[in-house]
Design an enzyme around this catalytic site. Structure first.
Site, PDB file in Angstrom:
ATOM      1  N   ASP A  54     -44.656  60.463  83.428  1.00  0.00           N
ATOM      2  CA  ASP A  54     -45.072  62.127  83.862  1.00  0.00           C
ATOM      3  C   ASP A  54     -46.347  62.488  84.278  1.00  0.00           C
ATOM      4  O   ASP A  54     -47.341  61.646  83.491  1.00  0.00           O
ATOM      5  CB  ASP A  54     -43.968  63.007  83.352  1.00  0.00           C
ATOM      6  CG  ASP A  54     -44.559  64.275  83.656  1.00  0.00           C
ATOM      7  OD1 ASP A  54     -43.804  64.721  83.634  1.00  0.00           O
ATOM      8  OD2 ASP A  54     -45.964  65.133  83.740  1.00  0.00           O
ATOM      9  N   VAL A  77     -45.877  69.831  93.222  1.00  0.00           N
ATOM     10  CA  VAL A  77     -44.636  70.374  93.755  1.00  0.00           C
ATOM     11  C   VAL A  77     -44.847  71.214  94.292  1.00  0.00           C
ATOM     12  O   VAL A  77     -45.675  72.119  94.731  1.00  0.00           O
ATOM     13  CB  VAL A  77     -44.105  71.068  92.553  1.00  0.00           C
ATOM     14  CG1 VAL A  77     -43.147  69.687  90.923  1.00  0.00           C
ATOM     15  CG2 VAL A  77     -44.829  72.316  91.588  1.00  0.00           C
ATOM     16  N   SER A 114     -54.291  71.667 100.933  1.00  0.00           N
ATOM     17  CA  SER A 114     -53.327  72.293 101.097  1.00  0.00           C
ATOM     18  C   SER A 114     -53.891  73.134 102.624  1.00  0.00           C
ATOM     19  O   SER A 114     -54.559  73.828 102.017  1.00  0.00           O
ATOM     20  CB  SER A 114     -52.427  72.550 100.871  1.00  0.00           C
ATOM     21  OG  SER A 114     -51.429  73.747 101.819  1.00  0.00           O
ATOM     22  N   HIS A 116     -52.451  75.686 102.484  1.00  0.00           N
ATOM     23  CA  HIS A 116     -52.363  77.596 101.900  1.00  0.00           C
ATOM     24  C   HIS A 116     -53.840  78.293 100.826  1.00  0.00           C
ATOM     25  O   HIS A 116     -53.817  78.400 100.537  1.00  0.00           O
ATOM     26  CB  HIS A 116     -50.953  77.443 101.248  1.00  0.00           C
ATOM     27  CG  HIS A 116     -49.996  76.683 101.674  1.00  0.00           C
ATOM     28  ND1 HIS A 116     -49.612  78.125 102.926  1.00  0.00           N
ATOM     29  CD2 HIS A 116     -49.350  76.148 102.369  1.00  0.00           C
ATOM     30  CE1 HIS A 116     -48.331  77.716 103.471  1.00  0.00           C
ATOM     31  NE2 HIS A 116     -48.547  76.233 103.400  1.00  0.00           N
ATOM     32  N   TYR A 139     -49.558  78.780  94.674  1.00  0.00           N
ATOM     33  CA  TYR A 139     -49.883  77.343  95.370  1.00  0.00           C
ATOM     34  C   TYR A 139     -50.722  76.908  95.507  1.00  0.00           C
ATOM     35  O   TYR A 139     -51.352  75.998  95.598  1.00  0.00           O
ATOM     36  CB  TYR A 139     -48.513  76.638  96.308  1.00  0.00           C
ATOM     37  CG  TYR A 139     -49.102  75.420  96.549  1.00  0.00           C
ATOM     38  CD1 TYR A 139     -48.343  74.534  96.350  1.00  0.00           C
ATOM     39  CD2 TYR A 139     -49.386  75.290  98.331  1.00  0.00           C
ATOM     40  CE1 TYR A 139     -48.038  73.635  96.815  1.00  0.00           C
ATOM     41  CE2 TYR A 139     -49.454  74.171  98.940  1.00  0.00           C
ATOM     42  CZ  TYR A 139     -48.779  73.027  98.033  1.00  0.00           C
ATOM     43  OH  TYR A 139     -48.338  71.719  98.423  1.00  0.00           O
TER      44      TYR A 139
HETATM   45  N1  LIG Z   1     -45.384  67.818 103.211  1.00  0.00           N
HETATM   46  C1  LIG Z   1     -46.468  68.274 103.047  1.00  0.00           C
HETATM   47  O1  LIG Z   1     -46.522  69.029 104.416  1.00  0.00           O
HETATM   48  C2  LIG Z   1     -47.975  68.414 102.421  1.00  0.00           C
HETATM   49  C3  LIG Z   1     -48.143  69.804 103.036  1.00  0.00           C
HETATM   50  C4  LIG Z   1     -49.872  69.647 102.648  1.00  0.00           C
HETATM   51  C5  LIG Z   1     -50.336  69.346 100.510  1.00  0.00           C
HETATM   52  N2  LIG Z   1     -49.178  69.092 100.542  1.00  0.00           N
HETATM   53  C6  LIG Z   1     -49.498  68.014  99.264  1.00  0.00           C
HETATM   54  O2  LIG Z   1     -49.424  66.910  99.252  1.00  0.00           O
HETATM   55  C7  LIG Z   1     -49.227  66.632  97.730  1.00  0.00           C
HETATM   56  C8  LIG Z   1     -47.624  65.038  98.627  1.00  0.00           C
HETATM   57  O3  LIG Z   1     -46.581  65.943  99.324  1.00  0.00           O
HETATM   58  P1  LIG Z   1     -44.939  65.623  99.504  1.00  0.00           P
HETATM   59  O4  LIG Z   1     -45.037  66.299 100.457  1.00  0.00           O
HETATM   60  O5  LIG Z   1     -45.784  63.165  99.098  1.00  0.00           O
HETATM   61  O6  LIG Z   1     -44.484  65.935  98.468  1.00  0.00           O
HETATM   62  P2  LIG Z   1     -42.722  64.703  97.311  1.00  0.00           P
HETATM   63  O7  LIG Z   1     -42.357  66.023  96.725  1.00  0.00           O
HETATM   64  O8  LIG Z   1     -42.817  64.239  98.621  1.00  0.00           O
HETATM   65  O9  LIG Z   1     -43.964  64.423  96.571  1.00  0.00           O
HETATM   66  C9  LIG Z   1     -44.825  64.605  95.425  1.00  0.00           C
HETATM   67  C10 LIG Z   1     -44.409  63.514  94.368  1.00  0.00           C
HETATM   68  O10 LIG Z   1     -45.209  63.527  93.238  1.00  0.00           O
HETATM   69  C11 LIG Z   1     -43.786  63.020  92.273  1.00  0.00           C
HETATM   70  N3  LIG Z   1     -44.020  64.520  91.253  1.00  0.00           N
HETATM   71  C12 LIG Z   1     -44.114  65.906  91.147  1.00  0.00           C
HETATM   72  N4  LIG Z   1     -43.864  65.859  89.209  1.00  0.00           N
HETATM   73  C13 LIG Z   1     -44.722  64.758  88.700  1.00  0.00           C
HETATM   74  C14 LIG Z   1     -44.953  65.019  87.369  1.00  0.00           C
HETATM   75  N5  LIG Z   1     -44.846  65.826  86.201  1.00  0.00           N
HETATM   76  N6  LIG Z   1     -44.903  63.656  86.983  1.00  0.00           N
HETATM   77  C15 LIG Z   1     -45.023  62.982  88.041  1.00  0.00           C
HETATM   78  N7  LIG Z   1     -45.042  62.884  89.322  1.00  0.00           N
HETATM   79  C16 LIG Z   1     -44.287  63.497  89.888  1.00  0.00           C
HETATM   80  C17 LIG Z   1     -42.933  63.622  92.286  1.00  0.00           C
HETATM   81  O11 LIG Z   1     -41.633  62.351  91.474  1.00  0.00           O
HETATM   82  C18 LIG Z   1     -42.741  63.126  94.312  1.00  0.00           C
HETATM   83  O12 LIG Z   1     -42.539  61.708  94.161  1.00  0.00           O
HETATM   84  C19 LIG Z   1     -48.511  67.214  97.004  1.00  0.00           C
HETATM   85  O13 LIG Z   1     -49.772  67.274  96.747  1.00  0.00           O
HETATM   86  C20 LIG Z   1     -48.505  68.946  98.174  1.00  0.00           C
HETATM   87  O14 LIG Z   1     -48.609  69.674  97.204  1.00  0.00           O
HETATM   88  C21 LIG Z   1     -47.892  68.023 101.613  1.00  0.00           C
END
Ligand SMILES: NC(=O)c1ccc[n+]([C@@H]2O[C@H](COP(=O)([O-])OP(=O)(O)OC[C@H]3O[C@@H](n4cnc5c(N)ncnc54)[C@H](O)[C@@H]3O)[C@@H](O)[C@H]2O)c1
Length: 269
Positions: A54, A77, A114, A116, A139
């Site tokens: 974690d 998240v 992001s 956002h 967020y």
């Molecule tokens: N997907 C998008 O379009 C997007 C857009 C803007 C920003 N982001 C950012 O990019 C990053 C990755 O996004 P993603 O789409 O791959 O998300 P995702 O949810 O697919 O991956 C995030 C990973 O973080 C892990 N995680 C969450 N909480 C955890 C914890 N407490 N300890 C250990 N691991 C933990 C999850 O298990 C997951 O595998 C994130 O920070 C997200 O905010 C994503």
């Protein structure tokens, strides 16, 4: 500058959508990828090692950070989570990863920020990364917090960083908004690769989008970083139209953050 042939890179959030794309794209070129996530990661290559943990486990983080030259921090998240989870993972988790990295002498961090972080700007403003942040949600506020911490670490501790203000990461665009905000998997890999290899990125913030014809942001930092997007969401317009997606009508939203700007506020206790 990170030398891919010699360096060990720590990738957090390695089991996630973006983390998985990065693993697949980076591992042919990088000497050693150390992966972490609270969920398991499958199909490890010979140059990958995985630690299940974690992000709140500081001892595990400190052990992982030994011998690491750069951190690519993708753990997070989405905004739908409770404020408590957002705070624990997207704020405190960011703090812990960055602080443990600093204490271990890591000299480069790539951070999943992001769009956002600037979601309250009207769409008529082609936002550049040097415009003051205007987050559209808690967020987004926590993403700005991460960017601000990296500014502090650069100015006080000489840590170089790139904050990627990711638009909509998906295998392909799905609607009118993502025709403008899409980031393709291979462009995401290129952005992270360039962020690691650049000789002196300073403390860079960058709009992480593909080269979409309908882009509503501008970014002089793409040239500075050497980022040349390979994808354009426009390629998918006909397919979306055929599926009945409204790709031609007026935009549903007036701000960059789309629906986020209009969500009810989360209970703050
Ligand atoms: N997907 C998008 O379009 C997007 C857009 C803007 C920003 N982001 C950012 O990019 C990053 C990755 O996004 P993603 O789409 O791959 O998300 P995702 O949810 O697919 O991956 C995030 C990973 O973080 C892990 N995680 C969450 N909480 C955890 C914890 N407490 N300890 C250990 N691991 C933990 C999850 O298990 C997951 O595998 C994130 O920070 C997200 O905010 C994503």
């Amino acid at each position: 500058m990170i030398d891919p042939a010699k360096s060990c890179i720590l990738l957090t959030g390695a089991a996630g959508e973006i983390g998985t794309a990065l693993r697949l794209g980076l591992r042919p070129q990088y000497h050693h990828l150390l992966l972490t996530d609270r969920r398991p990661v499958a199909d490890l290559a010979s140059n990958e090692r995985f630690v299940q943990a974690d992000i709140a486990d500081r001892d595990a983080l400190a052990a992982m950070m030994q011998g690491v030259e750069a951190v690519v921090h993708m753990t997070g998240v989405p905004a739908e989570h409770t404020l408590e989870d957002l705070f624990r993972i997207n704020a405190r988790g960011v703090f812990d990863v960055f602080e443990v990295a600093r204490l271990a002498g890591v000299k480069r961090i790539v951070f999943a920020s992001s769009n956002h972080a600037f979601g309250c700007y009207p769409l008529t403003t082609p936002v550049t990364p040097d415009a003051p942040p205007r987050p559209d949600s808690f967020y987004g506020v926590f993403k700005v917090m991460g960017e601000t911490m990296l500014r502090y670490y650069h100015d006080r501790h000489g840590i170089a960083s790139v904050s990627l203000r990711i638009g909509t990461f998906r295998p392909q665009p799905i609607d009118q908004r993502s025709l403008a905000s899409w980031l393709s998997p291979r462009d995401a890999v290129q952005l992270v690769d360039r962020s690691l290899r650049h000789p002196a990125p300073g403390c860079l913030v960058i709009n992480a989008y593909s080269g979409n014809t309908r882009l509503k942001v501008r970014d002089p930092n793409w040239e500075f970083l050497g980022y040349r997007p390979q994808d354009d969401a426009e390629r998918y317009v006909e397919a979306l139209r055929a599926q009945g997606v409204d790709v031609d009508g007026p935009w549903e939203w007036r701000e960059h953050g789309g629906a986020f700007v209009h969500q009810p506020e989360k209970p703050t206790g």
